[in-house]
Scaffold this active site. Structure first.
Site, PDB file in Angstrom:
ATOM      1  N   HIS A   1      19.471 -78.701  -4.613  1.00  0.00           N
ATOM      2  CA  HIS A   1      19.857 -77.523  -5.402  1.00  0.00           C
ATOM      3  C   HIS A   1      20.483 -76.467  -4.508  1.00  0.00           C
ATOM      4  O   HIS A   1      20.285 -76.442  -3.294  1.00  0.00           O
ATOM      5  CB  HIS A   1      18.669 -76.986  -6.201  1.00  0.00           C
ATOM      6  CG  HIS A   1      17.666 -76.172  -5.458  1.00  0.00           C
ATOM      7  ND1 HIS A   1      17.736 -74.793  -5.366  1.00  0.00           N
ATOM      8  CD2 HIS A   1      16.519 -76.512  -4.816  1.00  0.00           C
ATOM      9  CE1 HIS A   1      16.697 -74.337  -4.702  1.00  0.00           C
ATOM     10  NE2 HIS A   1      15.939 -75.360  -4.349  1.00  0.00           N
TER      11      HIS A   1
ATOM     12  N   ASP B   1      15.044 -72.193   1.744  1.00  0.00           N
ATOM     13  CA  ASP B   1      15.023 -72.709   0.375  1.00  0.00           C
ATOM     14  C   ASP B   1      16.135 -72.096  -0.451  1.00  0.00           C
ATOM     15  O   ASP B   1      16.014 -70.942  -0.896  1.00  0.00           O
ATOM     16  CB  ASP B   1      13.672 -72.407  -0.257  1.00  0.00           C
ATOM     17  CG  ASP B   1      13.515 -72.989  -1.650  1.00  0.00           C
ATOM     18  OD1 ASP B   1      14.346 -73.825  -2.051  1.00  0.00           O
ATOM     19  OD2 ASP B   1      12.541 -72.620  -2.324  1.00  0.00           O
TER      20      ASP B   1
ATOM     21  N   GLU C   1      17.519 -74.579 -10.046  1.00  0.00           N
ATOM     22  CA  GLU C   1      16.260 -75.262  -9.744  1.00  0.00           C
ATOM     23  C   GLU C   1      15.120 -74.273  -9.674  1.00  0.00           C
ATOM     24  O   GLU C   1      14.000 -74.554 -10.117  1.00  0.00           O
ATOM     25  CB  GLU C   1      16.396 -76.030  -8.421  1.00  0.00           C
ATOM     26  CG  GLU C   1      15.208 -76.926  -8.084  1.00  0.00           C
ATOM     27  CD  GLU C   1      14.134 -76.231  -7.261  1.00  0.00           C
ATOM     28  OE1 GLU C   1      13.115 -76.873  -6.963  1.00  0.00           O
ATOM     29  OE2 GLU C   1      14.303 -75.039  -6.910  1.00  0.00           O
ATOM     30  N   GLU C   2      15.402 -73.097  -9.088  1.00  0.00           N
ATOM     31  CA  GLU C   2      14.333 -72.132  -8.847  1.00  0.00           C
ATOM     32  C   GLU C   2      13.686 -71.633 -10.138  1.00  0.00           C
ATOM     33  O   GLU C   2      12.503 -71.291 -10.157  1.00  0.00           O
ATOM     34  CB  GLU C   2      14.867 -70.947  -8.036  1.00  0.00           C
ATOM     35  CG  GLU C   2      15.319 -71.282  -6.626  1.00  0.00           C
ATOM     36  CD  GLU C   2      14.179 -71.724  -5.718  1.00  0.00           C
ATOM     37  OE1 GLU C   2      13.022 -71.779  -6.181  1.00  0.00           O
ATOM     38  OE2 GLU C   2      14.453 -72.023  -4.550  1.00  0.00           O
TER      39      GLU C   2
ATOM     40  N   ASP D   1      15.461 -80.604  -0.509  1.00  0.00           N
ATOM     41  CA  ASP D   1      15.304 -79.245  -1.026  1.00  0.00           C
ATOM     42  C   ASP D   1      15.219 -78.323   0.183  1.00  0.00           C
ATOM     43  O   ASP D   1      16.237 -77.886   0.702  1.00  0.00           O
ATOM     44  CB  ASP D   1      14.057 -79.182  -1.908  1.00  0.00           C
ATOM     45  CG  ASP D   1      13.940 -77.881  -2.694  1.00  0.00           C
ATOM     46  OD1 ASP D   1      14.379 -76.842  -2.176  1.00  0.00           O
ATOM     47  OD2 ASP D   1      13.396 -77.895  -3.809  1.00  0.00           O
TER      48      ASP D   1
ATOM     49  N   HIS E   1      10.852 -67.324  -0.601  1.00  0.00           N
ATOM     50  CA  HIS E   1      11.444 -66.579  -1.721  1.00  0.00           C
ATOM     51  C   HIS E   1      11.496 -65.069  -1.471  1.00  0.00           C
ATOM     52  O   HIS E   1      11.482 -64.273  -2.410  1.00  0.00           O
ATOM     53  CB  HIS E   1      10.676 -66.858  -3.015  1.00  0.00           C
ATOM     54  CG  HIS E   1      10.813 -68.266  -3.507  1.00  0.00           C
ATOM     55  ND1 HIS E   1      10.142 -68.732  -4.617  1.00  0.00           N
ATOM     56  CD2 HIS E   1      11.544 -69.322  -3.050  1.00  0.00           C
ATOM     57  CE1 HIS E   1      10.443 -70.015  -4.818  1.00  0.00           C
ATOM     58  NE2 HIS E   1      11.296 -70.383  -3.871  1.00  0.00           N
TER      59      HIS E   1
END
Length: 708
Positions: free
Chosen positions: A420, A430, A467-468, A496, A602
């Site tokens: 993603h 990420d 995706e998140e 990922d 994140h």
């Protein structure tokens, strides 16, 4: 990424002596009609492959192979040269440059930057695979004839590489920073303290400082609204944690839950709270889960040092993924622009917000008896009320899956490779680390293609979006082309988070375990020339210091059977392919250990600077993952016999039944498992026979090829 581990740590090694069945089970008949059919099917397939190889040789479409008297090279030697050529392409310089391109700006799903990244990946595919740039951008609304043709033709009519973008239209939410509130109320319900719900954006990390306000800290699919209630600490917010509170006599009705990240998916924390009557949830990052690298152990907080920045906040989705993933308003069917939408049943009905450790610590100090007393799961209830407001807006939002295809000699067998692209902010780990590794795979496959290589099977490559939020881009594509995927896709290779720490880990369908192990043993270790990537299962970070006792127990339980290839759970884009469509899948990357610099998941501090200084100085791990991803893809693509180990799968099924029994608190509530054990034993017996037939058929094929 959430990978559930099985209990089985070893691999089945084929031998002349077949492993015995579990005791007391009836063995299958020695000979069966199925065996005759399987032999016919296998030999028939090999006849077709011989024809394809003859055709391939006659037109000199294999690199460096010519049909003359000097030709004595076997197909295995050819494959070895192809693999060596590929492994030489991924480079640290290229990987670093790509990361600096992708990880220095925000790219939230559905945002302008995300769309630009989709087009940049499209341009990469076009450049590396020699695809002419059309006059009109190949960006197609999902469900349109152009979109349908782009995917469906890859297994039939496609003769040259192609690249395109599919646009889906899910419902997603975004946060309004000005409307987010967490405050402690005093007398007459007047606020006496208000949390700063933004990260500090330390100027020593330039991109973090520049984009500190780009994406407000919020939870994807969290419910909008206000909640007021007393505070209750629920540890990780697991099923057991909530039950311990209830068993201790704590009434969670009308309360606001304070829980820490870790142990389970954040959506389950909110779901568990809502089911027990709570009105809101606050989730924070606790330094106890950072292992050795804490301020308490003398390490400076990032960016001055490797410890967690106390203002960092973990965004993320709280969708109830265990109910269903993908667009919440089109369950089971693709989110076209004109799709009929239904009321979502997989998203929370109470508000939630993410918190920094700096803000959570103040709540502990003011309401729960301070640290460490307040961080015990003792059922303490705050004396004052907390008010929280979650200001989010949900709307239909376009997302963009960027796709590419390289047609193979066997067009209707497809190997799918994907990562993603969207991130909560910059996402240097990420998912940009995965995108960077995929970037290097594309360069490697492109170099082979330009030299004349053509894969035996078709390859499709995907840069998934959203995706998140809940695995949306991959799930919508999977729902859109479900029948085609089940008919043609032989395996899905996922990446990922390629790099966020020191230890390489991988999870996969058991049928891929042997292939993954062999591939990792053929890739050099990123920093030690005497080792292989497989050895990186044991790697640890560079820092030392004591760790929290509960965290240590969890880490030991998680890693006690490593090195191993565990089964996949959910939490990344393989979910729709494995769990819904039954495609053998895999996932891999370098993750954190207790002695690594904490990963600012994140957060704005999942940044390029953090990646270069702490996660992967020199970008050697990015390259190692790229080499292994490409090698795995090549072996799935170019192996004469599709390298799926059905015997390993069949043997692991027994261990799954054992796990069910061990995890049941009262064995008497289980159904009779004897019929299941019997069925597994029959499957094992059939797979042993299939192994023998495949080995004999492959030997015959190699003998025949020497005469071509």
């Amino acid at each position: 990424m959430n990978t559930e581990k099985s209990e089985r740590a070893d691999f089945y090694q084929p031998s002349k002596e077949l492993l015995p069945h579990p005791p007391s089970l009836v063995q299958a008949r020695k000979y069966s009609r199925g065996r005759v059919f399987r032999k016919f099917l296998v030999l028939g397939s090999f006849t077709l492959i011989i024809f394809l190889f003859y055709k391939a040789h006659s037109i000199s479409c294999f690199v460096g192979l010519k049909k003359d008297k000097k030709y004595s090279e076997s197909y295995d030697s050819y494959i070895k040269r192809i693999e060596e050529g590929y492994l030489a392409i991924p480079s640290t310089d290229s990987a670093l440059a790509a990361s600096r391109d992708y990880a220095t700006h925000p790219h939230l799903a559905g945002a302008v930057e995300d769309f630009q990244d989709a087009k940049d990946i499209l341009a990469l595919f076009q450049s590396e695979f020699g695809i002419p740039t059309p006059a009109t951008e190949p960006i197609y609304p999902a469900g349109s004839p152009e979109s349908r043709k782009a995917t469906l033709s890859t297994s039939s009519k496609l003769s040259k590489p192609a690249a395109w973008v599919d646009v889906y239209y899910p419902v997603m939410n975004t946060g309004n920073a000005d409307g987010m509130v967490v405050e402690l109320l005093g007398e007459s319900d007047q606020p006496i303290w208000k949390a700063d719900l933004l990260e500090d954006g330390d100027p020593r990390d330039e991109t973090a400082a520049k984009h500190r306000n780009a994406v407000p800290p919020f939870h994807g699919f969290s419910a909008a609204g206000e909640a007021i209630g007393q505070l209750v600490y629920a540890n990780y917010g697991t099923y057991d944690d909530y039950n311990k509170l209830v068993d201790a006599g704590v009434d969670l009705t009308g309360k606001i839950i304070l829980a820490r990240y870790g142990a389970n998916f954040r959506g389950l924390k909110v779901q568990g709270a809502a089911e027990r009557g709570a009105v809101g949830v606050l989730i924070y990052s606790d330094p106890r889960d950072d292992g050795s690298v804490t301020v308490e152990n003398g390490y400076e907080p990032y960016p001055a040092g490797p410890a967690r920045n106390p203002t960092s906040i973990q965004r993320g989705s709280v969708m109830y993924l265990s109910i269903y993933a993908g667009d919440s308003t089109t369950p089971g069917y693709p989110a076209y622009e004109n799709a009929t939408r239904v009321e979502a049943t997989n998203i929370p009905n109470i508000p939630s917000l993410p918190l920094s450790w700096a803000n959570a610590k103040l709540l502990f100090d003011e309401e729960l008896g301070g640290v460490p007393e307040g961080t015990k799961l003792n059922g303490r209830v705050g004396s004052r009320k907390v008010r929280m407001v979650n200001d989010v807006e949900a709307k239909v939002t376009p997302i963009w899956n960027t796709m590419a295809a390289i047609p193979g000699h066997i067009k209707d067998e497809v190997v799918l490779l994907g990562c993603h692209r969207d991130a909560w902010v910059m996402g240097a780990a990420d998912p940009t680390s995965g995108t960077v590794s995929l970037h290097e795979v594309v360069r490697g496959l492109g170099a082979l293609y330009k030299r004349g290589w053509k894969p035996l099977r078709t390859i499709v490559i995907a840069s998934w979006d959203a995706e998140e939020y809940g695995l949306i881009g991959s799930t919508e594509w999977g729902e859109d082309f479900a029948d085609w995927i089940q008919e043609h896709v032989v395996s899905y290779v996922n990446v990922d988070v390629s790099v966020s720490g020191s230890r390489w880990h991988t999870s996969a369908s058991p049928s891929l375990a042997h292939l993954i192990q062999r591939s990792a043993q053929d890739v050099p270790h990123p920093t030690d020339a005497q080792k292989t990537l497989w050895d990186a299962h044991f790697d640890v970070g560079p820092y030392e210091g004591p760790v929290d006792a509960e965290f240590a127990r969890m880490w030991d339980a998680k890693t006690s059977n490593e090195p191993r290839i565990g089964p996949l759970g959910s939490g990344s884009d393989y979910t729709v392919f494995l769990q819904r469509l039954g495609v053998a899948s895999s996932d891999q990357g370098f993750g954190n250990t207790p002695t690594d610099a904490p990963y600012h998941y994140h957060s704005i501090y999942d940044s390029q600077m953090w990646q270069e200084v702490y996660a992967d100085p020199g970008f050697h791990k990015h390259v190692a993952v790229a080499q292994n991803l490409g090698l795995l893809t090549l072996r799935l693509t170019d192996s004469i016999i599709l390298p799926l180990n059905t015997t390993q799968y069949a043997l692991e099924l027994d261990s799954y039944v054992d796990t069910v029994i061990k995890s049941t608190y009262r064995e008497e509530i289980l159904p009779d498992l004897f019929p299941l054990r019997t069925a597994i034993a029959k499957l094992q017996d059939a797979s042993f026979k299939l192994d023998e037939e495949k080995a004999a058929a492959e030997k015959a094929l190699h003998k025949a090829l020497k005469k071509v």
